[in-house]
Design an enzyme around this catalytic site. Structure first.
Site, short mmCIF file in Angstrom:
data_model
loop_
_atom_site.label_atom_id
_atom_site.label_comp_id
_atom_site.label_asym_id
_atom_site.label_seq_id
_atom_site.Cartn_x
_atom_site.Cartn_y
_atom_site.Cartn_z
N LYS A 167 0.90 -1.35 -0.06
CA LYS A 167 0.06 -0.06 0.08
C LYS A 167 0.85 1.25 -0.05
CE LYS A 167 -3.08 3.07 1.67
NZ LYS A 167 -2.35 4.14 1.72
N GLU A 186 7.05 -1.52 12.98
CA GLU A 186 8.15 -0.38 13.37
C GLU A 186 7.08 0.62 13.67
OE1 GLU A 186 9.70 2.91 13.16
OE2 GLU A 186 10.61 2.26 10.97
N CYS A 211 11.05 8.27 12.82
CA CYS A 211 10.65 7.83 13.84
C CYS A 211 11.85 7.73 14.80
CB CYS A 211 10.11 6.36 13.71
SG CYS A 211 8.47 6.39 12.68
N GLU A 239 5.89 11.88 21.02
CA GLU A 239 6.62 12.04 19.91
C GLU A 239 6.25 13.28 19.10
OE1 GLU A 239 6.11 9.24 16.82
OE2 GLU A 239 8.48 9.02 16.40
C1 SIN Z 1 11.43 5.92 10.23
O1 SIN Z 1 11.27 7.11 10.53
O2 SIN Z 1 10.61 5.20 10.45
C2 SIN Z 1 12.65 5.24 9.61
C3 SIN Z 1 13.99 6.04 9.95
C4 SIN Z 1 15.02 5.55 9.32
O3 SIN Z 1 15.03 4.27 8.65
O4 SIN Z 1 16.25 5.96 9.37
#
Ligand code: SIN
Length: 498
Positions: A185, A262, A296, A394
């Site tokens: 997706k 993740e 993230c 976050e």
């Molecule tokens: C993410 O923000 O999920 C991945 C960041 C990264 O792979 O460095």
């Protein structure tokens, strides 16, 4: 602002359809959604607004392609991935232009993302032939036991907009290396990069039905639930928020899928008094402001020990003042817009909350309406305290909140207080402390004296509510394999003629 995409070197990489069973297709309903440049709000184009029926067609195509694809030798699949990697490298400039156009990150960052993204195809082209099973000494006399690694089956991959290429290749690379077929997706905000990758898959010789890309914006929840509830799909890999991850996990329960998630982070970034100040400041700039804070693994809570706090504030702010915010295509721009107005509102809410509760803005602290409504000034706030919103949520934006701490034990406790645990960083020149603190942090990934930890060769993933499973590295392919055990009985016979 008058920006539109500079012409691609290869205009045929600009697609405005989904990709199912080796064909470019519209939604059966004929519906489309519009994608806009986040810097200018100007339309980029439209993509099909797909629904459950379209997704089912993609799932069926992936299921039909599976038997012959899984039978290819690992070396044959490896060569396809290697070719796809090379095509990404050869078309890096065009893919970067698409990333900047729909995501907003500056061209230099977008080019970095293309190299990072292509690296997953390269890495997994090398891992494909190395999915070894084991030969096991059996407990029962005469038995011989070994294991086979087999592809889990059709996979559903759901990826976010913040890395329009890398989050896709990080999942498709190991899936194909393992012999799986996929329904991916595309992110609603950034489907054009995904479509360019689909076009390159054709040129790489990936057979029809092995890789399918479905597109949707408003129908994203319907697409997600079709993928998670399908009995044909055996594995779902998702990168996104913890909230959506929980929903997808619930939806996947009835068909007991293999999952890897993740999810969100709230990374602690710790600078001890004994750190090299320049290294720590550069690490903080890279970790906090990469993609304007929209990753993230971005530093979210910056804990600076009291002996170095003021010096760190001064040096860090000086660097942030050098940033140039603007459209990602413009020369010298270091930081682009945020993805949409909801992101801007969240960032602003964190800044307002911090200042109301005694934080001092050292630089930034406001929207940049002259550039456009999605722009927010890179911001540094000092005198942060633990009761502020930013300490617990976050931010996902360009705001660095600087907290002061006194002792190692205190800061580790603060760092571990979060219910998520993706990345954590710290800076120190004391090797004993480096081991001690790395072992004490409750996160899946630790950066010591560096703010950049992402690497296709290194296992990426979290603990606690940041999810489970690992991407990249030798572990990444395992998420797409199942282990079959074979016991051969009656094998302990004497040699004939003995
Ligand atoms: C993410 O923000 O999920 C991945 C960041 C990264 O792979 O460095």
């Amino acid at each position: 602002m008058g920006h539109s995409v500079p012409p691609l070197n290869d205009q045929s990489l600009l697609k405005s359809q989904a990709f199912i069973n080796g064909k470019w297709v519209d939604a059966k309903s004929g519906k489309t959604f519009e994608v806009k440049d986040p810097a200018t709000h100007k339309p980029i184009g439209t993509m099909p607004e797909m629904n459950a029926s379209d997704v089912q067609t993609a799932i069926d195509a992936a299921a039909a392609a599976l038997p012959s694809f899984r039978k290819l030798t690992a070396r044959e699949r490896s060569r396809m991935l290697r070719k796809w990697y090379q095509l990404m490298v050869d078309n890096a400039e065009d893919i970067a232009k698409l990333i900047t156009w729909e995501n907003g990150k500056p061209m230099a960052d977008a080019k970095g993302e293309v190299a990072y993204a292509a690296g997953f195809f390269e890495w997994f082209s090398e891992e494909a032939p190395r999915a070894y099973g084991d030969t096991i000494a059996a407990t029962v006399a005469g038995n011989r036991v070994f294991t086979l690694k087999e592809p889990v089956g059709v996979c559903g991959l759901i990826t976010p907009w913040n890395f329009p290429a890398a989050m896709i290749t990080r999942k498709i690379g190991p899936a194909l290396a393992a012999g799986c077929t996929v329904v991916a997706k595309s992110p609603g905000e950034t489907p054009f990069t995904a479509a360019a990758l689909a076009e390159l898959s054709v040129r790489a010789g990936i057979p029809p039905g092995v890789v399918n890309f479905v597109t949707a914006m408003d129908n994203t929840p319907e697409v997600g639930s079709t993928i998670t509830s399908s009995p044909i799909i055996k594995k779902v890999s998702f990168t996104g928020s913890t909230g959506v991850g929980k929903l997808l996990m619930k939806q996947s329960a009835d068909t007991l899928k293999k999952l890897s998630f993740e999810l969100g982070g709230n990374a602690p970034f710790i600078v001890f008094d004994d750190a090299d100040l320049d290294v720590a400041v550069n690490g903080a700039i890279a970790s906090k402001f990469r993609s304007s804070g929209q990753t993230c693994v971005c530093a979210n809570r910056l804990y600076i020990q009291s002996g170095i706090y003021d010096k760190f504030c001064d040096a860090f702010v000086a660097k942030v003042k050098d940033f140039k915010v603007g459209h990602g295509y413009d020369e010298g721009v270091t930081h682009g817009p945020l993805i949409h107005d909801r992101a801007v509102s969240k960032v602003d809410a964190h800044v307002q909350d911090a200042t109301k509760q005694g934080g001092t803005v050292l630089v930034g602290g406001q929207k940049l309406p002259d550039l456009g409504s999605n722009f927010y000034a890179p911001t540094v706030i000092r005198d942060m305290t633990d009761d502020m919103q930013l300490a617990h949520e976050e931010t996902f934006g360009p705001v660095a909140g600087l907290f002061k701490f006194e002792t190692e034990a205190e800061v580790v406790k603060l760092a571990n207080a979060a219910d998520v645990g993706l990345a954590g960083y710290f800076f120190s020149k004391d090797i004993h402390r480096c081991y001690r603190v790395a072992e004490a942090l409750e996160v899946g990934m630790v950066g010591v004296n560096t703010g950049l930890i992402s690497d296709p060769a290194a296992p990426f993933g979290g603990v606690k509510q940041s999810g489970f499973g690992r991407e990249g590295s030798k572990l990444g392919i395992e998420e797409y394999l199942v282990t079959k055990m074979v016991t051969l009985g009656g094998m302990g016979q004497p040699l004939q003629g003995e």
